[in-house]
Design a protein around this motif. Structure first.
Motif, PDB file in Angstrom:
ATOM      1  N   GLN A 312       0.829  -1.203   0.000  1.00 33.15           N
ATOM      2  CA  GLN A 312       0.000   0.000   0.000  1.00 33.15           C
ATOM      3  C   GLN A 312       0.867   1.259   0.000  1.00 33.15           C
ATOM      4  OE1 GLN A 312      -2.248  -0.802   3.521  1.00 33.15           O
ATOM      5  NE2 GLN A 312      -3.874  -1.900   2.464  1.00 33.15           N
ATOM      6  N   PHE A 313       1.902   1.253   0.834  1.00 34.09           N
ATOM      7  CA  PHE A 313       2.792   2.409   0.931  1.00 34.09           C
ATOM      8  C   PHE A 313       3.547   2.620  -0.375  1.00 34.09           C
ATOM      9  CE2 PHE A 313       6.992   4.131   2.548  1.00 34.09           C
ATOM     10  CZ  PHE A 313       6.522   5.422   2.698  1.00 34.09           C
ATOM     11  N   ARG A 314       4.020   1.541  -0.964  1.00 32.28           N
ATOM     12  CA  ARG A 314       4.760   1.642  -2.219  1.00 32.28           C
ATOM     13  C   ARG A 314       3.884   2.253  -3.311  1.00 32.28           C
ATOM     14  NH1 ARG A 314       6.123  -1.421  -6.912  1.00 32.28           N
ATOM     15  NH2 ARG A 314       8.343  -1.201  -7.441  1.00 32.28           N
ATOM     16  N   LEU A 315       2.644   1.821  -3.394  1.00 33.83           N
ATOM     17  CA  LEU A 315       1.743   2.364  -4.408  1.00 33.83           C
ATOM     18  C   LEU A 315       1.431   3.838  -4.143  1.00 33.83           C
ATOM     19  CD1 LEU A 315      -0.680  -0.649  -4.943  1.00 33.83           C
ATOM     20  CD2 LEU A 315       0.968   0.282  -6.585  1.00 33.83           C
ATOM     21  N   LEU A 316       1.299   4.215  -2.863  1.00 31.37           N
ATOM     22  CA  LEU A 316       1.081   5.626  -2.528  1.00 31.37           C
ATOM     23  C   LEU A 316       2.243   6.476  -3.025  1.00 31.37           C
ATOM     24  CD1 LEU A 316      -0.179   8.053  -1.026  1.00 31.37           C
ATOM     25  CD2 LEU A 316       1.000   7.239   1.043  1.00 31.37           C
ATOM     26  N   VAL A 317       3.465   6.025  -2.789  1.00 30.11           N
ATOM     27  CA  VAL A 317       4.636   6.811  -3.187  1.00 30.11           C
ATOM     28  C   VAL A 317       4.736   6.887  -4.711  1.00 30.11           C
ATOM     29  CG1 VAL A 317       7.131   7.090  -2.963  1.00 30.11           C
ATOM     30  CG2 VAL A 317       5.818   6.129  -1.064  1.00 30.11           C
ATOM     31  N   LEU A 318       4.504   5.773  -5.388  1.00 33.24           N
ATOM     32  CA  LEU A 318       4.571   5.787  -6.849  1.00 33.24           C
ATOM     33  C   LEU A 318       3.481   6.672  -7.440  1.00 33.24           C
ATOM     34  CD1 LEU A 318       5.379   2.049  -7.661  1.00 33.24           C
ATOM     35  CD2 LEU A 318       6.877   4.026  -8.001  1.00 33.24           C
ATOM     36  N   ASN A 319       2.284   6.631  -6.863  1.00 38.12           N
ATOM     37  CA  ASN A 319       1.220   7.503  -7.344  1.00 38.12           C
ATOM     38  C   ASN A 319       1.584   8.974  -7.143  1.00 38.12           C
ATOM     39  OD1 ASN A 319      -1.558   8.092  -8.256  1.00 38.12           O
ATOM     40  ND2 ASN A 319      -1.830   8.784  -6.151  1.00 38.12           N
ATOM     41  N   THR A 320       2.205   9.276  -6.008  1.00 34.00           N
ATOM     42  CA  THR A 320       2.644  10.648  -5.752  1.00 34.00           C
ATOM     43  C   THR A 320       3.690  11.077  -6.778  1.00 34.00           C
ATOM     44  OG1 THR A 320       2.231  10.340  -3.385  1.00 34.00           O
ATOM     45  CG2 THR A 320       3.644  12.183  -4.022  1.00 34.00           C
ATOM     46  N   ALA A 321       4.640  10.198  -7.051  1.00 31.11           N
ATOM     47  CA  ALA A 321       5.662  10.493  -8.056  1.00 31.11           C
ATOM     48  C   ALA A 321       5.025  10.733  -9.427  1.00 31.11           C
ATOM     49  CB  ALA A 321       6.670   9.349  -8.127  1.00 31.11           C
ATOM     50  N   TRP A 322       4.032   9.920  -9.767  1.00 27.94           N
ATOM     51  CA  TRP A 322       3.333  10.063 -11.052  1.00 27.94           C
ATOM     52  C   TRP A 322       2.607  11.404 -11.125  1.00 27.94           C
ATOM     53  CZ3 TRP A 322      -2.023  10.308 -11.983  1.00 27.94           C
ATOM     54  CH2 TRP A 322      -2.398  10.197 -13.333  1.00 27.94           C
ATOM     55  N   LEU A 323       1.982  11.814 -10.032  1.00 22.13           N
ATOM     56  CA  LEU A 323       1.300  13.104 -10.014  1.00 22.13           C
ATOM     57  C   LEU A 323       2.285  14.250 -10.229  1.00 22.13           C
ATOM     58  CD1 LEU A 323      -1.208  12.593  -7.060  1.00 22.13           C
ATOM     59  CD2 LEU A 323      -1.799  12.923  -9.470  1.00 22.13           C
ATOM     60  N   ILE A 324       3.446  14.175  -9.579  1.00 17.71           N
ATOM     61  CA  ILE A 324       4.458  15.221  -9.750  1.00 17.71           C
ATOM     62  C   ILE A 324       4.904  15.288 -11.211  1.00 17.71           C
ATOM     63  CG2 ILE A 324       6.777  15.973  -9.105  1.00 17.71           C
ATOM     64  CD1 ILE A 324       6.306  14.691  -6.364  1.00 17.71           C
ATOM     65  N   ASP A 325       5.038  14.116 -11.836  1.00 15.08           N
ATOM     66  CA  ASP A 325       5.485  14.061 -13.227  1.00 15.08           C
ATOM     67  C   ASP A 325       4.451  14.592 -14.203  1.00 15.08           C
ATOM     68  OD1 ASP A 325       7.975  13.031 -12.690  1.00 15.08           O
ATOM     69  OD2 ASP A 325       7.441  10.950 -13.127  1.00 15.08           O
ATOM     70  N   THR A 326       3.167  14.381 -13.918  1.00 16.31           N
ATOM     71  CA  THR A 326       2.138  14.598 -14.936  1.00 16.31           C
ATOM     72  C   THR A 326       1.194  15.763 -14.663  1.00 16.31           C
ATOM     73  OG1 THR A 326       0.618  13.023 -13.859  1.00 16.31           O
ATOM     74  CG2 THR A 326       2.138  12.152 -15.539  1.00 16.31           C
ATOM     75  N   GLN A 327       1.148  16.268 -13.437  1.00 17.98           N
ATOM     76  CA  GLN A 327       0.183  17.301 -13.085  1.00 17.98           C
ATOM     77  C   GLN A 327       0.888  18.637 -12.828  1.00 17.98           C
ATOM     78  OE1 GLN A 327      -3.108  16.409 -13.320  1.00 17.98           O
ATOM     79  NE2 GLN A 327      -2.168  14.509 -14.051  1.00 17.98           N
ATOM     80  N   PRO A 328       0.138  19.730 -12.804  1.00 19.49           N
ATOM     81  CA  PRO A 328       0.747  21.040 -12.555  1.00 19.49           C
ATOM     82  C   PRO A 328       1.430  21.100 -11.192  1.00 19.49           C
ATOM     83  CG  PRO A 328      -1.475  21.286 -13.421  1.00 19.49           C
ATOM     84  CD  PRO A 328      -1.296  19.827 -13.126  1.00 19.49           C
ATOM     85  N   HIS A 329       2.377  22.021 -11.076  1.00 19.48           N
ATOM     86  CA  HIS A 329       3.117  22.173  -9.829  1.00 19.48           C
ATOM     87  C   HIS A 329       2.155  22.415  -8.664  1.00 19.48           C
ATOM     88  CE1 HIS A 329       6.373  23.240  -7.124  1.00 19.48           C
ATOM     89  NE2 HIS A 329       5.711  24.343  -6.799  1.00 19.48           N
TER      90      HIS A 329
END
Length: 439
Positions: A312-329
Motif C-alpha cells: 500500500q505504501f509503495r503504491l502511494l509513493v509511486l502515485n505521488t511520483a506520477w502526479l508530480i510528473d504529470t500534473q501542474p506544480h
C-alpha cells in the motif's frame, strides 16, 4: 493512464543498480558504519573505496539522477527516481555512491535555482562532483522546524549581511564546505516573508559549533554525532550571499522539499523490503514448540500485515511520483504530505515485527534491524513533525467537501427514500415495493 512500468532499457539499469548495491555498496555499511562516514571527505580509506564505485555509477549514467541535463544529470522523472531510490534505500552508503545524498541534493537544487555564477562555480560543481558536502541550517533550539518562531537574524551592515543566532540539528556541519542558513531579515513582515536564505562558507569567522549532538544510534562518548548545535556570532557575508532575494527564505526552502520527501519515502520502501525479506527468512528457518515460526498464526499475521502495509505504501509513493510528473506544480501537495506521514509508521511497524521474530538477536548490533528501528523517530520529525503534515492533509481533503444543507446529514435516509419513491412513482404500485405478482 496510470502506468508505473518503465521501458526495458531503464529496467536494465535498475537491475544493474540492484545487483551493484547488494554486492558492492552494502559492504560499505559494514566497513564504515558510523553516521558521518559517508560525509567525511577527509577519510582517505573510505574515499579510496568510494571513488571507483562512483565511477561505475557514472559509467551507467546513474549519477545524480535527480538533476536535469543542464546540471549533469539525466533528467529522470519522479517515477523513475522513485524506482531507483527503492533500490538505494537498502544501503546507508548508496545515496553517496550514486550522488544523491541529503542534504546535498536539496542544497544543489537551491544553488542551481538561486545561486550566482560565482557561487555555482565555487560550491555547486564540487557538490555535484561529490568532492564536498554541505549543510542546511534551518531549525532552531527554541523553535524546531516552525519558521514563525525563528529568532536567528541577519541584518545589513553596509556591503555585508551579519548573521547572529543559534541553529539546531544542522546535519553534517562538521564536514561541510558551506552552509545554507535561514535567518530573519524583516521581523515585522508576515510570517512567510520574514526570512531570507544565505550561503555561508564553512570557514567564515564567527561560526561556532557548540557541540555535535549524538542521535539515538550514535555515541556521544566517541564523538559520533553529526547534527550540529551552532552559534552564529556576527558572521559576515557579502550581499550576494542572499539566495532568492529578501523575504524569500520560505519559498527557497520549499523549493527543495517536495521531491526529497518522495525520495526518502521510496528509500524507506527499500529498507522495509530488506527487513521483510529477513522476517520471511527467519520464519522459515527458526523452530519453536515443535514447528517452524512460519506455521504459527501470529507469525503469519505479522507477515501478512507487513506485506499489505508495504505494498500500500509503495503504491502511494509511486502515485505521488506520477502526479508530480504529470500534473501542474503543487497538485501533489496532499500526496506528498501523506507520504511523509506514512513513512515513519511503515518503517517502525515492519522493522518492529522483524526485530520481534529474531528475538534477542534482533535487538543487537549483529543485525541491522535495531539501527533501522531507531531511525523511525527521526523520520517522523525530519522536514517537520508528522502532526504538521497530518493537519495539511486534513485541510486539503476538507476543501473538497461542504457542510450539509439542512439539519440532518446529506445521507439521511427518510428524505432520500421519499425522493426515490417520487422518482420511480410511475413504476411502483400502491402496494409498495414488494414486486409480487398475484396468481
Amino acid at each position: 493512464m496510470l502506468d508505473f512500468s518503465v521501458e526495458p532499457e531503464f529496467q536494465a539499469k535498475l537491475d544493474w543498480a540492484a545487483a551493484f548495491v547488494r554486492e558492492e555498496v552494502e559492504p560499505l555499511d559494514l566497513l564504515f558504519p558510523h553516521g558521518g562516514d559517508p560525509y567525511d571527505t577527509r577519510n582517505q580509506k573510505s574515499r579510496a573505496v568510494l571513488r571507483p564505485l562512483q565511477e561505475q555509477v557514472r559509467a551507467q549514467g546513474l549519477w545524480a539522477c535527480h538533476l536535469g541535463p543542464e546540471l549533469g544529470g539525466p533528467g529522470y522523472g519522479q517515477v523513475r527516481l522513485a524506482l531507483l531510490n527503492e533500490i538505494l534505500g537498502r544501503s546507508y552508503w548508496a545515496p553517496t555512491v550514486f550522488g544523491t545524498a541529503a542534504p546535498d541534493t536539496g542544497n544543489a537544487e537551491i544553488l542551481a535555482m538561486f545561486g550566482t555564477e560565482e557561487q555555482k562555480a565555487r560550491y555547486l560543481q564540487p557538490l555535484l562532483d561529490g568532492d564536498i558536502v554541505s549543510t542546511f541550517s534551518m531549525t532552531e533550539p527554541q523553535a524546531g522546524a516552525d519558521p514563525k518562531e525563528f529568532v536567528c537574524t541577519a541584518r545589513r551592515d553596509g556591503d555585508e549581511w551579519v548573521i547572529d543566532g543559534e541553529k539546531w540539528f544542522s546535519s553534517n556541519a562538521r564536514y561541510a564546505a558551506f552552509l545554507i542558513v535561514m535567518a530573519v531579515t524583516d521581523p515585522e513582515a508576515p510570517p512567510h516573508a520574514r526570512m531570507s536564505m544565505f550561503v555561508v562558507p564553512a570557514g567564515t569567522p564567527g561560526i561556532e559549533i557548540k557541540r555535535n549532538v549524538a542521535a539515538m544510534d550514535e555515541r556521544d562518548s566517541l564523538d559520533e554525532g553529526i547534527h550540529a548545535y551552532i552559534r552564529y556570532r556576527g558572521v559576515r557575508v557579502p550581499l550576494d550571499a542572499m539566495l532568492g532575494g529578501p523575504g524569500r527564505g520560505f519559498e527557497v526552502a520549499q523549493a527543495r522539499l517536495g521531491g526529497g520527501r518522495v525520495h526518502h519515502a521510496m528509500r524507506t520502501v527499500g529498507k522495509c523490503t530488506r527487513a521483510f525479506d529477513m522476517m520471511c527468512e527467519r520464519a522459515l528457518s527458526r523452530r519453536t514448540q515443535g514447528t517452524l515460526l512460519a506455521e504459527k498464526q501470529a507469525v503469519q499475521q505479522f507477515i501478512a500485515d507487513s506485506w499489505l502495509e508495504l505494498q500500500q505504501f509503495r503504491l502511494l509513493v509511486l502515485n505521488t511520483a506520477w502526479l508530480i510528473d504529470t500534473q501542474p506544480h503543487g497538485a501533489a501537495r496532499t500526496q506528498i504530505a501523506m507520504c511523509k506521514v506514512a513513512t515513519a509508521k511503515v518503517l517502525h511497524d515492519i522493522v518492529q515485527r522483524a526485530v520481534h521474530l529474531h528475538g534477542s538477536l534482533g535487538t543487537t548490533g549483529e543485525l541491522p534491524l535495531a539501527k533501522w528501528w531507531m531511525a523511525a523517530p527521526n523520520l517522523a520529525l525530519a522536514d517537520g513533525p508528522t502532526e504538521v503534515h497530518r493537519t495539511t492533509i486534513a485541510k486539503q481533503v476538507l476543501r473538497g467537501y461542504r457542510p450539509a444543507e439542512g439539519l440532518f446529514p446529506s445521507e439521511h435516509i427518510p428524505p432520500k427514500l421519499d425522493a426515490a419513491r417520487k422518482r420511480y412513482a410511475h413504476i411502483i404500485d400502491d402496494d409498495g415495493l414488494t414486486g409480487r405478482v398475484e396468481a
